[in-house]
Structure formats: C-alpha cells, structure tokens
Design a protein around this motif. Sequence first.
Motif, PDB file in Angstrom:
ATOM      1  N   MET A  78     124.186  37.401  51.544  1.00  0.00           N
ATOM      2  CA  MET A  78     124.025  37.985  50.207  1.00  0.00           C
ATOM      3  C   MET A  78     124.904  39.217  50.043  1.00  0.00           C
ATOM      4  SD  MET A  78     122.881  37.850  47.171  1.00  0.00           S
ATOM      5  CE  MET A  78     121.802  36.427  47.225  1.00  0.00           C
ATOM      6  N   LYS A  79     125.082  39.971  51.134  1.00  0.00           N
ATOM      7  CA  LYS A  79     125.993  41.116  51.060  1.00  0.00           C
ATOM      8  C   LYS A  79     127.418  40.643  50.742  1.00  0.00           C
ATOM      9  CE  LYS A  79     123.801  44.017  54.548  1.00  0.00           C
ATOM     10  NZ  LYS A  79     124.058  44.814  55.750  1.00  0.00           N
ATOM     11  N   ALA A  80     127.804  39.546  51.368  1.00  0.00           N
ATOM     12  CA  ALA A  80     129.162  39.035  51.153  1.00  0.00           C
ATOM     13  C   ALA A  80     129.349  38.599  49.700  1.00  0.00           C
ATOM     14  CB  ALA A  80     129.440  37.876  52.102  1.00  0.00           C
ATOM     15  N   LEU A  81     128.337  37.908  49.155  1.00  0.00           N
ATOM     16  CA  LEU A  81     128.438  37.461  47.764  1.00  0.00           C
ATOM     17  C   LEU A  81     128.466  38.657  46.807  1.00  0.00           C
ATOM     18  CD1 LEU A  81     128.485  35.233  45.627  1.00  0.00           C
ATOM     19  CD2 LEU A  81     125.980  35.106  45.783  1.00  0.00           C
ATOM     20  N   ALA A  82     127.563  39.601  47.044  1.00  0.00           N
ATOM     21  CA  ALA A  82     127.527  40.794  46.183  1.00  0.00           C
ATOM     22  C   ALA A  82     128.836  41.563  46.266  1.00  0.00           C
ATOM     23  CB  ALA A  82     126.351  41.684  46.591  1.00  0.00           C
ATOM     24  N   ALA A  83     129.398  41.608  47.458  1.00  0.00           N
ATOM     25  CA  ALA A  83     130.675  42.318  47.643  1.00  0.00           C
ATOM     26  C   ALA A  83     131.774  41.652  46.819  1.00  0.00           C
ATOM     27  CB  ALA A  83     131.048  42.339  49.120  1.00  0.00           C
ATOM     28  N   ASP A  84     131.789  40.335  46.829  1.00  0.00           N
ATOM     29  CA  ASP A  84     132.795  39.622  46.030  1.00  0.00           C
ATOM     30  C   ASP A  84     132.577  39.862  44.535  1.00  0.00           C
ATOM     31  OD1 ASP A  84     134.061  38.690  48.236  1.00  0.00           O
ATOM     32  OD2 ASP A  84     133.228  36.664  48.145  1.00  0.00           O
ATOM     33  N   ILE A  85     131.335  39.939  44.123  1.00  0.00           N
ATOM     34  CA  ILE A  85     131.034  40.183  42.702  1.00  0.00           C
ATOM     35  C   ILE A  85     131.523  41.566  42.283  1.00  0.00           C
ATOM     36  CG2 ILE A  85     129.178  40.522  41.008  1.00  0.00           C
ATOM     37  CD1 ILE A  85     127.557  38.394  42.583  1.00  0.00           C
ATOM     38  N   LEU A  86     131.265  42.566  43.115  1.00  0.00           N
ATOM     39  CA  LEU A  86     131.600  43.949  42.741  1.00  0.00           C
ATOM     40  C   LEU A  86     132.988  44.372  43.221  1.00  0.00           C
ATOM     41  CD1 LEU A  86     128.202  45.835  43.306  1.00  0.00           C
ATOM     42  CD2 LEU A  86     129.194  45.050  41.150  1.00  0.00           C
ATOM     43  N   ILE A  93     127.721  47.109  50.840  1.00  0.00           N
ATOM     44  CA  ILE A  93     126.626  46.594  49.997  1.00  0.00           C
ATOM     45  C   ILE A  93     125.248  46.877  50.597  1.00  0.00           C
ATOM     46  CG2 ILE A  93     125.527  44.453  49.167  1.00  0.00           C
ATOM     47  CD1 ILE A  93     127.951  45.052  47.528  1.00  0.00           C
ATOM     48  N   LEU A  94     124.333  47.201  49.737  1.00  0.00           N
ATOM     49  CA  LEU A  94     122.908  47.213  50.067  1.00  0.00           C
ATOM     50  C   LEU A  94     122.222  46.268  49.072  1.00  0.00           C
ATOM     51  CD1 LEU A  94     120.617  50.192  50.903  1.00  0.00           C
ATOM     52  CD2 LEU A  94     119.951  48.662  49.063  1.00  0.00           C
ATOM     53  N   VAL A  95     121.508  45.286  49.593  1.00  0.00           N
ATOM     54  CA  VAL A  95     120.805  44.351  48.716  1.00  0.00           C
ATOM     55  C   VAL A  95     119.381  44.848  48.505  1.00  0.00           C
ATOM     56  CG1 VAL A  95     120.178  41.943  48.331  1.00  0.00           C
ATOM     57  CG2 VAL A  95     122.182  42.488  49.716  1.00  0.00           C
ATOM     58  N   GLY A  96     118.922  44.795  47.284  1.00  0.00           N
ATOM     59  CA  GLY A  96     117.582  45.282  46.961  1.00  0.00           C
ATOM     60  C   GLY A  96     116.636  44.143  46.623  1.00  0.00           C
ATOM     61  N   GLY A  97     115.630  44.463  45.831  1.00  0.00           N
ATOM     62  CA  GLY A  97     114.669  43.455  45.399  1.00  0.00           C
ATOM     63  C   GLY A  97     115.157  42.770  44.139  1.00  0.00           C
ATOM     64  N   GLY A 253     124.527  46.132  40.539  1.00  0.00           N
ATOM     65  CA  GLY A 253     124.633  44.814  39.914  1.00  0.00           C
ATOM     66  C   GLY A 253     123.409  43.990  40.254  1.00  0.00           C
ATOM     67  N   SER A 254     123.305  42.833  39.651  1.00  0.00           N
ATOM     68  CA  SER A 254     122.182  41.950  39.970  1.00  0.00           C
ATOM     69  C   SER A 254     122.465  40.556  39.442  1.00  0.00           C
ATOM     70  CB  SER A 254     120.877  42.458  39.365  1.00  0.00           C
ATOM     71  OG  SER A 254     120.805  42.093  37.993  1.00  0.00           O
ATOM     72  N   THR A 255     121.616  39.626  39.834  1.00  0.00           N
ATOM     73  CA  THR A 255     121.697  38.274  39.281  1.00  0.00           C
ATOM     74  C   THR A 255     120.647  38.068  38.189  1.00  0.00           C
ATOM     75  OG1 THR A 255     120.113  37.174  40.750  1.00  0.00           O
ATOM     76  CG2 THR A 255     122.363  37.427  41.592  1.00  0.00           C
ATOM     77  N   SER A 256     120.091  39.166  37.673  1.00  0.00           N
ATOM     78  CA  SER A 256     119.027  39.020  36.675  1.00  0.00           C
ATOM     79  C   SER A 256     119.478  38.172  35.489  1.00  0.00           C
ATOM     80  CB  SER A 256     118.565  40.391  36.176  1.00  0.00           C
ATOM     81  OG  SER A 256     117.791  41.030  37.154  1.00  0.00           O
ATOM     82  N   LYS A 257     120.718  38.333  35.078  1.00  0.00           N
ATOM     83  CA  LYS A 257     121.233  37.537  33.962  1.00  0.00           C
ATOM     84  C   LYS A 257     122.212  36.481  34.453  1.00  0.00           C
ATOM     85  CE  LYS A 257     120.184  41.004  30.488  1.00  0.00           C
ATOM     86  NZ  LYS A 257     120.062  42.360  31.087  1.00  0.00           N
ATOM     87  N   PHE A 260     117.423  34.309  37.443  1.00  0.00           N
ATOM     88  CA  PHE A 260     116.170  34.601  36.734  1.00  0.00           C
ATOM     89  C   PHE A 260     116.097  36.097  36.430  1.00  0.00           C
ATOM     90  CE2 PHE A 260     113.996  30.861  39.109  1.00  0.00           C
ATOM     91  CZ  PHE A 260     114.529  29.959  38.200  1.00  0.00           C
ATOM     92  N   ALA A 261     115.805  36.428  35.183  1.00  0.00           N
ATOM     93  CA  ALA A 261     115.796  37.831  34.764  1.00  0.00           C
ATOM     94  C   ALA A 261     114.813  38.649  35.592  1.00  0.00           C
ATOM     95  CB  ALA A 261     115.452  37.920  33.283  1.00  0.00           C
ATOM     96  N   GLY A 262     113.653  38.081  35.863  1.00  0.00           N
ATOM     97  CA  GLY A 262     112.624  38.822  36.578  1.00  0.00           C
ATOM     98  C   GLY A 262     112.552  38.503  38.055  1.00  0.00           C
ATOM     99  N   ALA A 263     113.368  37.591  38.516  1.00  0.00           N
ATOM    100  CA  ALA A 263     113.257  37.158  39.912  1.00  0.00           C
ATOM    101  C   ALA A 263     114.637  36.885  40.492  1.00  0.00           C
ATOM    102  CB  ALA A 263     112.378  35.906  40.010  1.00  0.00           C
ATOM    103  N   GLY A 264     115.574  37.743  40.140  1.00  0.00           N
ATOM    104  CA  GLY A 264     116.916  37.636  40.691  1.00  0.00           C
ATOM    105  C   GLY A 264     117.057  38.515  41.921  1.00  0.00           C
ATOM    106  N   VAL A 265     118.303  38.799  42.272  1.00  0.00           N
ATOM    107  CA  VAL A 265     118.593  39.650  43.424  1.00  0.00           C
ATOM    108  C   VAL A 265     119.471  40.808  42.950  1.00  0.00           C
ATOM    109  CG1 VAL A 265     119.695  39.808  45.686  1.00  0.00           C
ATOM    110  CG2 VAL A 265     118.440  37.728  45.048  1.00  0.00           C
ATOM    111  N   ALA A 266     119.019  42.026  43.226  1.00  0.00           N
ATOM    112  CA  ALA A 266     119.765  43.223  42.849  1.00  0.00           C
ATOM    113  C   ALA A 266     120.532  43.749  44.053  1.00  0.00           C
ATOM    114  CB  ALA A 266     118.804  44.289  42.333  1.00  0.00           C
ATOM    115  N   PHE A 267     121.597  44.463  43.775  1.00  0.00           N
ATOM    116  CA  PHE A 267     122.384  45.023  44.882  1.00  0.00           C
ATOM    117  C   PHE A 267     123.127  46.262  44.418  1.00  0.00           C
ATOM    118  CE2 PHE A 267     124.154  41.118  43.036  1.00  0.00           C
ATOM    119  CZ  PHE A 267     125.297  41.594  42.414  1.00  0.00           C
TER     120      PHE A 267
END
Lengths: 426, 426
Positions: A78-86, A93-97, A253-257, A260-267
């Motif tokens: 997930m860190k790798a994916l978030a890193a590519d996104i940002l 990267i730090l992945v949150g809830g 950033g996040s995958t909320s949009k 799932f808006a309420g059940a995505g992954v924030a980072f």
Amino acid sequence: MYVEQATREQLQQWHKELTTNHQSFVAGGLNLDLTRGKPSASQLSLANDLDGALKGNYIADDGTDTRNYGGIDGLPGMKALAADILGVKAEDILVGGNSSLTLMYFSALFGWQFGFTGPTSAWRNEDKVKFLCPVPGYDRHFAICEELGIEMVNVPMDDNGPDMDVVESLVRNDQSIKGIWCVPKYSNPTGCIYSAETVERLANLGTIAADNFRIFYDNAYVVHDLTDDPAELPNIMDYCRKAGTEDSVLQFGSTSKVTFAGAGVAFMAASAVNLKAMKNHLGIATIGPDKVNQLRHLRVISNVQQLRAHMIKHAELLKPRFACVLDHLQKNFADSDLGSWSTPEGGYFISFDTRPGLASEVVKLAAEAGVKLTPAGATFPYGKDPQDCNIRLAPSFPTVEDIDKAMAVFCNSVKLASVSQRLQAG
Amino acid sequence: MYVEQATREQLQQWHKELTTNHQSFVAGGLNLDLTRGKPSASQLSLANDLDGALKGNYIADDGTDTRNYGGIDGLPGMKALAADILGVKAEDILVGGNSSLTLMYFSALFGWQFGFTGPTSAWRNEDKVKFLCPVPGYDRHFAICEELGIEMVNVPMDDNGPDMDVVESLVRNDQSIKGIWCVPKYSNPTGCIYSAETVERLANLGTIAADNFRIFYDNAYVVHDLTDDPAELPNIMDYCRKAGTEDSVLQFGSTSKVTFAGAGVAFMAASAVNLKAMKNHLGIATIGPDKVNQLRHLRVISNVQQLRAHMIKHAELLKPRFACVLDHLQKNFADSDLGSWSTPEGGYFISFDTRPGLASEVVKLAAEAGVKLTPAGATFPYGKDPQDCNIRLAPSFPTVEDIDKAMAVFCNSVKLASVSQRLQAG
C-alpha cells in the motif's frame, strides 16, 4: 439578464416572474441536496469487489498476516501504491485508516501539542499561531484550525492557486504563521490546479517562513480527472528537494473517492523527520491502521494503471452531472451580470460567486424551494465569507434528473436574489 | 526450591546446575516470544468469513449505505451489539474504528485539551493533572498519560481489583486526580475480575472526586472467558445510576480479540454528556468510522449469543496454551519461595512476580536464551516497577510446543536469577 443597468420597471417585471417561479418551486415540494461531495451509489458500486477480494488469503505479499496487530505505517504494497499516486518514494509514505482528515487532524494536533522536532518546536509554545487559508476553501480544514485555536488568515485564490505574492509577504513578515492549507489539484471548491510557479513558490516558502512551518497539502483529488487529457500537477517534492525544504510539506491523499468514501485507505507523504514524529505519536494513539482493508484494496487495485482505469469509470458517471450544472449556469448566467463560476476538469465541486452580499439569500431561497445548498460562508474560515458571494455546488451524489431540477431552482434563486437586491438598492 | 533458607553449598550446587541448563538453552538458539497479547493465526482464522460476508450487499438493516460518508457514531446494529456486550443501552454507544486504544486516546486528549463539559472543564487548565494507575497494569494506558504530561500515581491491585481504600483516600484528598485506568475483567496482566464491592466503590468515586474526574474503564476482555462457567463482572453503570455518577465513567471495548486484532471494531459507552463531547470533536477529526467493516461484523456475529459461541472457539485454542504456562509454574514454583503468579480464568495474560529485584535479570537471562519476555517494568507507569518483580507472560500467540520450550527457559531463568541473588547477598 443584466441587473446593473436594468430599469426599475424591468426589475419589477423580473421580480414578479421570478417570484412566481419560486412559489411554484416551493409548492413542488422538492427535497434535493447539492451540499456534500459524496460519491453516488453508482460510483461506490464500482468498488463492490472489495468485499470478498481476499478469498480467504489474508497474507500480504511481504508475508504480513494483515489480520493481526502490528505495522503502524501500513503494508509495503500500500505504501508503494500511495507513493505512486502522490509521486514520492514508498519510504516517504505513512498509511492511515479510512480518513485522510484524521491524518491531517493528527498532524495539526501533533504539531500543536508535541512539535514535529521535539517539544520546543510545538506550536502551543507560541503566543499566537496562524495558518494561511486560501479562500474559498474546505470547511473541514478550517474546523481543525478552529478546534486548536489556530488563527486563520484568508488568502485570495485565482486560477493558478493561492495568490503567492500575498502568501510570501505574509509568511516573510509574520513569524506566527506556522502553516497553510492547500488543495493543489481540483481545489475545493474552485477546481483550479496549482500552476508550476505556484507549486515552486510553495516549495520555497520553507526558506522564508518561521521555524516549524508546515504546508498541509491535501491532494484529495490527485487522480480525480474528468477529462481524457488531464493536466498534471507539478510535483512539489521535486521543488522541495531543490530548495532543501522537504520538511516543510505534509501531503495527504486517500481512496475515499476512488473506492468507498467511508471505508477507503488514507495515506500521507512526508520527510523522514516528519514521519518519525507522526509514527512516534500514532504509536501511542492507535494499534495501527486496518491492514486487511489495505490488502483488499491492493487485490482490487494493484497499481496506478489499474487505478487510472478505475477513475475513468468514475469520470463517466460524474461528467454528465457536472455538465448538467454547467449547462444551467451557462444558459442562465453566461449573458448576465449575476455571477461567475469555475469550470473544473476534475474534483467534486463547482464554485459559484453571486453578486456581493447574495450567497446567504440564494441559499435561503433554494432551501425554501427544497434544494439544500452548502451553507453560505462554509468555504471561508469561521464560516464568514467577507463578500457573502461564494456557493459550493456538489453535483456528484444526486441523479442528473435531480441535478437538473435543483439547478433550475438554484438559477431562479440567484436571479430572484439579484433582482430583489437591485430593487432594494433603489 | 527454597532459596531463603538454603545453605551456601546448596545454592552453589543449584547455581552450577542452573547455569549448565542456561548455557544449553543459549546454545540451542531458540527464538521465541512471550511478549504480546496477540491472537494466534488459528484464532484469527475463526473470523475468516468476515471478508466476503457482505455478498455484494453493503446496505445496513437501517438503510445506511455503509460505503458512503456519514455516521460519526456507528451503525445502529453495531451500537446494539456493543451495548449488549458492555451491558448498556444502544444510545450509550459510540462505535469507532479498528482501535479502542484510539477511542481512549481521543477521550484523554479531548478531556485534556477541550474538556468534556466545555473549555473550563479542560484538564490542561489545571496546575497539575494526575491519573491513578492500578499496578501492575497496561503499558499503553500509561503511555497515553505520559504523552499528555499527566502524572501517574501507582495504586496496588489485589484479587478484587484496585485497593479501593487507597483509591478513595487519594481521590478524596487530591483535587488534581482527574482519572483512573481500569481493566475490570481479566485485568491486564493479573487476570483478576473486579469484585462487586470494587465496582460499586468505583462508581461512587464520582461523588467524592474532583470535578471532571473520569474512570477509563477498558473492558477489553469482557467476553474473553477461558472457563465454561465464567464469573460475571458487575455492571458499573447500574451502580452509577444509583449514585448519580453516570458522567464519571467511560467504558471501552472492541472485537480486536474476537475477530481480527488489527481490523476489528472498537466502541465506547458513555453518558449523553460525554458522548456529545466525543462526537463534537470526532466530527472534526474524522469522516467517521468504517461502516463497511461494522456491517461485515454484524453479518458474521449478529448478536451476543453468536458472539459467545464464537468466543468458546477462542477458549478452546487458548486453554492449552494457558495450561502449559501454568503447568510449568506449578511444577517449578508451587513448592518454592521463588515467585507467585495469577491463575486467570480469561483474558490474555499471566502475571508472575519474582522475588524482589529480579524481574529485569530474569528478562535478560531469558533473552540470552532466545526467549523474548515483556520488558521488566512495562506493567508500571514510566516503566518503573518499584520492586522489579513483575513479569507479564502472554501465551496466546506461540504454539503450545513453543510455549513449552519458552517456559522451560523462563523457569530456569527465574531459578538462576534467584539463586544468584541469594549467593550475592552472601
């Protein structure tokens, strides 16, 4: 319709017609909502494969049993994916809830209470702490400042982002300014994308700002394009590295949009210094983020290519909604002196500016007619729009049919408020 | 083995044998871990049906689309289940994310920074703020206090819970005491269940304590029984209602050790006043908890009956592990003056007290022999065990075979440390 030069007679005639329209809307008993940047059910359904994606295999590629405790900063995948996104490295990267807002809240809280570089760097030690708030902006950012007693200073926005002359002047001359809120791509609500010059000048703020200054860079809409050939947001960390200001930017950033808006992954992405502080304090505040949900996301969306393909499906659902709003605005106000608006190429909002002093009245009239709009002032710190003119339109959630009805009400409300104001002005 | 009255010759003989044992353990190159209260993979697998439980239906019974934003305090169904677990009403519940620790952190933080009943009630306004910490206790509770600069005061525990004479005397005489940490059922680490008298006296603290006093009642092991006929924890809110002290207790729980340790559902129970404050501030800090995960849980575990049936499966996996630890302790130390221990009927820990001054040495010796134990002192505020005697044993995660090996090392380490100490004492 031009109210500025209209005769009193003409205004009275319009007022009569618009009031009749308004009354028929009121009688119609609509119950529509253009307030929240919520994905529609159709958008959410694009990610319905998430539940069940694991097919009984809860072990991540790196061997982590995602079901158990452990891992304050997220799965390597997930860190790798978030890193590519940002546009950063996985180690940044730090992945949150499920809430990037929580990462922002904790960042502000830790900066306030504990400091990013030890107790002496804590903002609470200062007599006064201020954040710059480009306006119009996002009410939940402002709420975090208000909660912590951080004074907010409005900074005007244009199509290139915050007015950097103003920002630099304030930052250079006021040591109590410790931060700035930014939504750099498809800004909430104006939809603008920060220009390369703006991003570079933001990156350079760390060289002229007070100690412990942090840019809260909420890249909420980084992959949320509505066009086939979206503009690229310049990478702020590239500029930071040149300027030696890596510690001055916290990206979110996040995958909320996306899912799932309420059940995505924030980072979040930040320098080693900032991540160390975050992890130290998050290690007290939580057992760690939900790694099972991270793994589900990775099984459904493994890389940025899959993510972009997924976002095209969102765009297909969002485009007719945005088009409906813009079509109404174009037809009603292009040839008028009643307002101006943004034509965003992504994100979730359209920003409309009424004639000065009318936003509250428009929101009130629309509410009477059964159309809920974001409260006037919500896009400004303390809920106070000095011009009382900005209204944020959020077309993602309702159906196109409902948006069409709601926009008819909105446009009539803008016209009625404008004509009434001119009549009252005599 | 009794070292107290042993002759020097006998001690020297033992020392030789125990050192030989120790060296053979060291040579054996073990790599075992008795530190963390983590469920084993087998326990986690009991809840593997969670992923996929929704079968495409993300809509909760009350009509909520769990995928979208909204709902700061959880699904009605999850509130009802949490209420049954904690013995309160659904309206008393706030559902959080995956970490009850985060709910505790936020509770302490909001109490500190904002106050539960407005700014004047904020603990940070006080010259000094203290929390009572029954010891031995849970290091993550203590870490929250340390993080916020709340001074911790040790209170002794016995088989009925905290020594309430000491607690009442301190609370009555020191207005700076604003809270107490409690793990009322299968206390971490002693495993005791608070008696009815203790619970009633805790409930009555609100009548003698300083303003803004809060009991942090971490009911982490409320359904985590190891016996067929578990003791009931008296319901603290029943006593609070009698005493009119409903605002003085914040209760916490989660499914971390029911379903997935890192991806469960956390919740808290509190009075209307306290919940209002929590919701106000959580509304700034988060978009709300992950409702999809709540719905998954409800689909797999719909009610307390199903929950209890599920917990019996956990008990079947945990019982042989606890039995293995207790068997070693019994065989080695029942007929000795080397230590005492708890025999818990639930929870995750066995608490062992060495002779005074030996816990650090035992942990060190075990580490040399490849067995990682919870650091000595971890069960006390600031990591300082005044007697240096308490060691928390956590047998849930390793296999019985590994526990057997680890406990052989542990018992030899205790003996060797005890004999060495006596020899040094001359």
